[in-house]
Design a protein around this motif. Structure first.
Motif, mmCIF file in Angstrom:
data_model
loop_
_atom_site.group_PDB
_atom_site.id
_atom_site.type_symbol
_atom_site.label_atom_id
_atom_site.label_comp_id
_atom_site.label_asym_id
_atom_site.label_seq_id
_atom_site.Cartn_x
_atom_site.Cartn_y
_atom_site.Cartn_z
ATOM 1 N N ASN A 40 0.789 -1.217 0.000
ATOM 2 C CA ASN A 40 0.000 0.000 0.000
ATOM 3 C C ASN A 40 0.831 1.283 0.000
ATOM 4 O O ASN A 40 0.290 2.384 0.050
ATOM 5 C CB ASN A 40 -0.968 0.015 1.207
ATOM 6 C CG ASN A 40 -2.238 0.762 0.893
ATOM 7 O OD1 ASN A 40 -2.804 0.570 -0.180
ATOM 8 N ND2 ASN A 40 -2.661 1.639 1.781
ATOM 9 N N GLY A 42 2.561 2.518 -2.390
ATOM 10 C CA GLY A 42 2.368 3.232 -3.644
ATOM 11 C C GLY A 42 3.358 2.845 -4.741
ATOM 12 O O GLY A 42 3.619 3.634 -5.654
ATOM 13 N N LYS A 43 3.885 1.608 -4.676
ATOM 14 C CA LYS A 43 4.840 1.130 -5.685
ATOM 15 C C LYS A 43 4.231 1.107 -7.077
ATOM 16 O O LYS A 43 4.798 1.640 -8.026
ATOM 17 C CB LYS A 43 5.302 -0.308 -5.366
ATOM 18 C CG LYS A 43 6.032 -0.464 -4.073
ATOM 19 C CD LYS A 43 6.306 -1.926 -3.759
ATOM 20 C CE LYS A 43 5.059 -2.721 -3.444
ATOM 21 N NZ LYS A 43 4.305 -2.256 -2.271
ATOM 22 N N SER A 44 3.074 0.439 -7.183
ATOM 23 C CA SER A 44 2.462 0.295 -8.502
ATOM 24 C C SER A 44 2.056 1.657 -9.057
ATOM 25 O O SER A 44 2.232 1.928 -10.253
ATOM 26 C CB SER A 44 1.247 -0.633 -8.415
ATOM 27 O OG SER A 44 1.631 -1.902 -7.917
ATOM 28 N N SER A 45 1.553 2.523 -8.181
ATOM 29 C CA SER A 45 1.177 3.873 -8.626
ATOM 30 C C SER A 45 2.403 4.642 -9.123
ATOM 31 O O SER A 45 2.307 5.403 -10.094
ATOM 32 C CB SER A 45 0.532 4.649 -7.477
ATOM 33 O OG SER A 45 -0.588 3.965 -6.990
ATOM 34 N N SER A 60 -4.126 -1.203 -5.856
ATOM 35 C CA SER A 60 -5.202 -1.828 -5.106
ATOM 36 C C SER A 60 -5.323 -1.238 -3.715
ATOM 37 O O SER A 60 -4.362 -0.730 -3.148
ATOM 38 C CB SER A 60 -4.934 -3.333 -5.056
ATOM 39 O OG SER A 60 -4.999 -3.805 -3.752
ATOM 40 N N LYS A 150 3.204 9.867 -1.737
ATOM 41 C CA LYS A 150 1.996 10.476 -1.165
ATOM 42 C C LYS A 150 2.313 11.847 -0.555
ATOM 43 O O LYS A 150 1.680 12.271 0.418
ATOM 44 C CB LYS A 150 1.318 9.538 -0.156
ATOM 45 C CG LYS A 150 1.073 8.124 -0.725
ATOM 46 C CD LYS A 150 0.107 7.300 0.071
ATOM 47 C CE LYS A 150 0.074 5.866 -0.463
ATOM 48 N NZ LYS A 150 -0.891 4.993 0.191
ATOM 49 N N ASP A 152 1.632 14.557 -1.678
ATOM 50 C CA ASP A 152 0.461 15.449 -1.825
ATOM 51 C C ASP A 152 -0.389 15.485 -0.562
ATOM 52 O O ASP A 152 -1.197 16.385 -0.380
ATOM 53 C CB ASP A 152 -0.380 14.993 -3.027
ATOM 54 C CG ASP A 152 -0.873 13.557 -2.887
ATOM 55 O OD1 ASP A 152 -2.055 13.358 -2.598
ATOM 56 O OD2 ASP A 152 -0.062 12.618 -3.056
ATOM 57 N N SER A 184 2.430 10.386 -6.903
ATOM 58 C CA SER A 184 1.856 9.910 -8.162
ATOM 59 C C SER A 184 0.659 10.755 -8.543
ATOM 60 O O SER A 184 0.256 10.769 -9.696
ATOM 61 C CB SER A 184 1.378 8.466 -8.016
ATOM 62 O OG SER A 184 2.351 7.690 -7.430
HETATM 63 P P1 GTP Z 1 0.761 -3.440 -2.986
HETATM 64 O O1 GTP Z 1 0.805 -3.817 -4.430
HETATM 65 O O2 GTP Z 1 -0.434 -3.954 -2.256
HETATM 66 O O3 GTP Z 1 2.022 -3.800 -2.262
HETATM 67 O O4 GTP Z 1 0.623 -1.817 -2.893
HETATM 68 P P2 GTP Z 1 1.421 -0.699 -3.722
HETATM 69 O O5 GTP Z 1 2.643 -0.301 -2.970
HETATM 70 O O6 GTP Z 1 1.616 -1.104 -5.128
HETATM 71 O O7 GTP Z 1 0.418 0.539 -3.625
HETATM 72 P P3 GTP Z 1 -0.561 1.111 -4.745
HETATM 73 O O8 GTP Z 1 0.220 1.774 -5.819
HETATM 74 O O9 GTP Z 1 -1.538 0.052 -5.131
HETATM 75 O O10 GTP Z 1 -1.292 2.284 -3.920
HETATM 76 C C1 GTP Z 1 -2.015 1.999 -2.725
HETATM 77 C C2 GTP Z 1 -3.067 3.075 -2.516
HETATM 78 O O11 GTP Z 1 -2.425 4.350 -2.313
HETATM 79 C C3 GTP Z 1 -3.996 3.260 -3.704
HETATM 80 O O12 GTP Z 1 -5.292 3.530 -3.201
HETATM 81 C C4 GTP Z 1 -3.416 4.460 -4.438
HETATM 82 O O13 GTP Z 1 -4.383 5.175 -5.167
HETATM 83 C C5 GTP Z 1 -2.868 5.302 -3.279
HETATM 84 N N1 GTP Z 1 -1.703 6.130 -3.692
HETATM 85 C C6 GTP Z 1 -0.576 5.683 -4.269
HETATM 86 N N2 GTP Z 1 0.290 6.703 -4.514
HETATM 87 C C7 GTP Z 1 -0.313 7.831 -4.072
HETATM 88 C C8 GTP Z 1 0.080 9.226 -4.028
HETATM 89 O O14 GTP Z 1 1.182 9.642 -4.438
HETATM 90 N N3 GTP Z 1 -0.817 10.088 -3.469
HETATM 91 C C9 GTP Z 1 -2.023 9.674 -2.972
HETATM 92 N N4 GTP Z 1 -2.816 10.607 -2.445
HETATM 93 N N5 GTP Z 1 -2.420 8.384 -3.016
HETATM 94 C C10 GTP Z 1 -1.591 7.468 -3.546
#
Ligand code: GTP
Ligand code: MG
Length: 203
Positions: A40, A42-45, A60, A150, A152, A184
């Motif tokens: 969570n 924000g790697k994928s984002s 997700s 994050k 922002d 992101s």
């Molecule tokens: P896993 O694949 O479960 O390990 O998570 P992850 O690290 O890939 O995180 P993901 O990119 O899925 O983001 C998790 C949540 O954070 C999502 O609801 C995104 O929309 C939110 N998110 C990611 N990056 C940002 C950001 O820079 N700003 C904000 N406000 N939300 C973000």
């Protein structure tokens, strides 16, 4: 605000494969940059933002779902890798041990890995497990970038103080480690992150 000028190779990124173990990874040649971080964080984002694509890496709200190395192809010799998230509470010890073994093997043995990005939520960076990931990266002699994402969600002063806190925490590291505030959503730090990734990929 004008769009940053990026290397078009990022826009051509496409899903390549998912590997539950290192043996299933694509051929270990060329250049690879990997994204690690807590579930969570924000790697994928971050991967999607860097590639200017919305749905490339699946994001997700349910943390820790993917326990695989996800490879994205940029061109014949360049890849980005979305590593399985860590730090989620509700998984068994055996899954945690599998994760740890997969990470250690990947970071130590992957010759094409040219840089590691550790993604952390800027509101609570440098947990024990983040530190562990950084230590593995240092042990594997990988160049590291800590992406405080994050951004922002914080006011400018709070973001600056988190950045300073992280810089202090890594000031004794045996190698220089870069730190960047990132988002992101608002695209803070995006062009700097792209520059670093391009550099590691030999672009
Ligand atoms: P896993 O694949 O479960 O390990 O998570 P992850 O690290 O890939 O995180 P993901 O990119 O899925 O983001 C998790 C949540 O954070 C999502 O609801 C995104 O929309 C939110 N998110 C990611 N990056 C940002 C950001 O820079 N700003 C904000 N406000 N939300 C973000
Ligand atoms: Mg993800």
């Amino acid at each position: 605000m004008s769009e940053p000028i990026t290397n078009p190779v990022f826009q051509r990124a496409a899903f390549l494969s998912a590997a539950p173990e290192l043996a299933a990874a694509p051929e270990d040649s060329g250049y690879e940059v990997a994204f690690a971080g807590r579930s969570n964080a924000g790697k994928s984002s971050a991967i999607n933002a860097i590639c200017h694509q919305r749905g490339l890496a699946r994001t997700s709200k349910t943390p820790g779902r993917t326990q695989q190395l996800i490879f994205f192809r940029l061109d014949d010799e360049r890849r980005l890798v979305d590593l399985p998230g860590y730090g989620f509470a509700k998984v068994s010890l055996s899954i945690k041990q599998r994760w740890q073994q997969l990470m250690e093997r990947y970071l130590e043995r992957r010759a094409s890995l040219k840089g590691l990005i550790v993604v952390m939520d800027i509101r609570h960076p440098m947990t024990d497990i983040d530190q562990q990931m950084i230590d593995w990266g240092v042990a594997a002699e990988l160049p590291l970038l800590l992406l405080l994402t994050k951004a922002d969600k914080l006011k400018r002063g709070a973001a600056a103080s988190s950045l300073a806190q992280v810089r202090k925490a890594i000031s004794n590291a045996p190698v220089p480690i870069q730190v960047l505030a990132f988002s992101s959503v608002s695209r803070i730090g995006l062009s700097q992150a792209q520059d670093q990734v391009s550099h590691w990929l030999g672009l």
